[in-house]
Design a protein around this motif. Structure first.
Motif, PDB file in Angstrom:
ATOM      1  N   UNK A  34      53.035  63.082  40.561  1.00  0.00           N
ATOM      2  CA  UNK A  34      52.530  64.203  41.351  1.00  0.00           C
ATOM      3  C   UNK A  34      51.403  64.950  40.656  1.00  0.00           C
ATOM      4  N   UNK A  35      51.145  64.663  39.384  1.00  0.00           N
ATOM      5  CA  UNK A  35      50.086  65.384  38.701  1.00  0.00           C
ATOM      6  C   UNK A  35      49.658  64.742  37.397  1.00  0.00           C
ATOM      7  N   UNK A  36      48.364  64.750  37.161  1.00  0.00           N
ATOM      8  CA  UNK A  36      47.756  64.411  35.880  1.00  0.00           C
ATOM      9  C   UNK A  36      46.721  65.505  35.646  1.00  0.00           C
ATOM     10  N   UNK A  37      47.015  66.371  34.699  1.00  0.00           N
ATOM     11  CA  UNK A  37      46.181  67.547  34.483  1.00  0.00           C
ATOM     12  C   UNK A  37      45.615  67.565  33.072  1.00  0.00           C
ATOM     13  N   UNK A  38      44.309  67.840  32.978  1.00  0.00           N
ATOM     14  CA  UNK A  38      43.645  68.038  31.699  1.00  0.00           C
ATOM     15  C   UNK A  38      43.999  69.418  31.155  1.00  0.00           C
ATOM     16  N   UNK A  39      43.842  69.599  29.841  1.00  0.00           N
ATOM     17  CA  UNK A  39      43.908  70.952  29.291  1.00  0.00           C
ATOM     18  C   UNK A  39      42.776  71.735  29.954  1.00  0.00           C
ATOM     19  N   UNK A  40      43.015  72.974  30.247  1.00  0.00           N
ATOM     20  CA  UNK A  40      42.018  73.826  30.920  1.00  0.00           C
ATOM     21  C   UNK A  40      41.610  73.289  32.288  1.00  0.00           C
ATOM     22  N   UNK A  41      42.513  72.568  32.943  1.00  0.00           N
ATOM     23  CA  UNK A  41      42.271  72.032  34.278  1.00  0.00           C
ATOM     24  C   UNK A  41      41.993  73.193  35.237  1.00  0.00           C
ATOM     25  N   UNK A  42      40.921  73.125  35.949  1.00  0.00           N
ATOM     26  CA  UNK A  42      40.461  74.234  36.779  1.00  0.00           C
ATOM     27  C   UNK A  42      41.482  74.668  37.836  1.00  0.00           C
ATOM     28  N   UNK A  43      42.194  73.734  38.454  1.00  0.00           N
ATOM     29  CA  UNK A  43      43.069  74.081  39.575  1.00  0.00           C
ATOM     30  C   UNK A  43      44.553  73.915  39.265  1.00  0.00           C
ATOM     31  N   UNK A  44      44.914  73.916  38.004  1.00  0.00           N
ATOM     32  CA  UNK A  44      46.323  73.782  37.637  1.00  0.00           C
ATOM     33  C   UNK A  44      47.053  75.079  37.953  1.00  0.00           C
ATOM     34  N   UNK A  45      48.144  74.973  38.693  1.00  0.00           N
ATOM     35  CA  UNK A  45      48.870  76.162  39.159  1.00  0.00           C
ATOM     36  C   UNK A  45      49.970  76.599  38.208  1.00  0.00           C
ATOM     37  N   UNK A  46      50.240  75.857  37.173  1.00  0.00           N
ATOM     38  CA  UNK A  46      51.280  76.228  36.217  1.00  0.00           C
ATOM     39  C   UNK A  46      52.519  75.371  36.357  1.00  0.00           C
ATOM     40  N   UNK A  47      53.349  75.443  35.335  1.00  0.00           N
ATOM     41  CA  UNK A  47      54.520  74.566  35.285  1.00  0.00           C
ATOM     42  C   UNK A  47      55.835  75.347  35.271  1.00  0.00           C
ATOM     43  N   UNK A  48      55.825  76.553  35.787  1.00  0.00           N
ATOM     44  CA  UNK A  48      57.057  77.344  35.838  1.00  0.00           C
ATOM     45  C   UNK A  48      58.134  76.591  36.607  1.00  0.00           C
ATOM     46  N   UNK A  49      59.302  76.477  36.004  1.00  0.00           N
ATOM     47  CA  UNK A  49      60.418  75.800  36.655  1.00  0.00           C
ATOM     48  C   UNK A  49      60.428  74.292  36.476  1.00  0.00           C
TER      49      UNK A  49
END
Length: 161
Positions: free
Chosen positions: A23-38
């Motif tokens: 469901x996700x592959x995110x770079x550090x400082x990814x512009x549209x990353x919503x966070x990983x809470x939970x």
């Protein structure tokens, strides 16, 4: 959502999966990353282990196509349509935003296609880095233009590792 980290030649990546797929592959400082809470860290998750293996092969130059279950249900129907179309851009090739809009049957939706492309949560695997401006210029990439350039160079035959 389960996650793990992967140290790649283009920097640290956060990999995320549901029970349905990646469901996700995110770079550090990814512009549209919503966070990983939970989210739950799961370094032994089978899907994420497959992702790491296939990314390793990709960066080594021995993989041109990913074979992974995807869960792109976080997007709107339009975004999902764009993300599916990205999967049809071959390794080593690029397409313009206008071309992508035409491919999905919405030639006037160039800006909307660009916005959907930028919100792709599965970087690299769903190859949004292969979309460029009609002029051939590199434009926007949520993982940074340096990484977009590096991925395109890798696919052109230059090795990162």
């Amino acid at each position: 959502m389960f996650y793990t980290n992967y140290d790649s030649p283009v920097g640290k990546l956060l990999l995320a999966a549901t029970e349905r797929g990646l469901a996700g592959v995110y770079f550090e400082n990814h512009r549209h990353f919503k966070g990983s809470d939970g989210w739950v860290r799961d370094d032994g998750n089978a899907i994420l282990a497959d992702v790491k293996q296939q990314l390793q092969e990709y960066f080594a130059g021995s993989r041109r196509r990913f074979e992974l279950p995807l869960d792109i249900s976080s997007g709107t129907p339009f975004q999902q349509q764009v993300w599916q179309a990205l999967l049809d851009i071959p390794f080593g090739a690029t397409a313009s935003y206008g071309e992508l809009a035409r491919r999905i049957g919405k030639p006037a939706a160039v800006r909307a296609v660009g916005a959907a492309n930028g919100r792709n949560p599965v970087s690299i695997i769903v190859p949004c880095h292969r979309v460029i401006a009609g002029s051939g210029a590199l434009t926007g990439y949520a993982g940074g233009l340096v990484n977009k350039q590096a991925l395109l160079e890798l696919e052109a035959g230059d090795r990162l590792i």
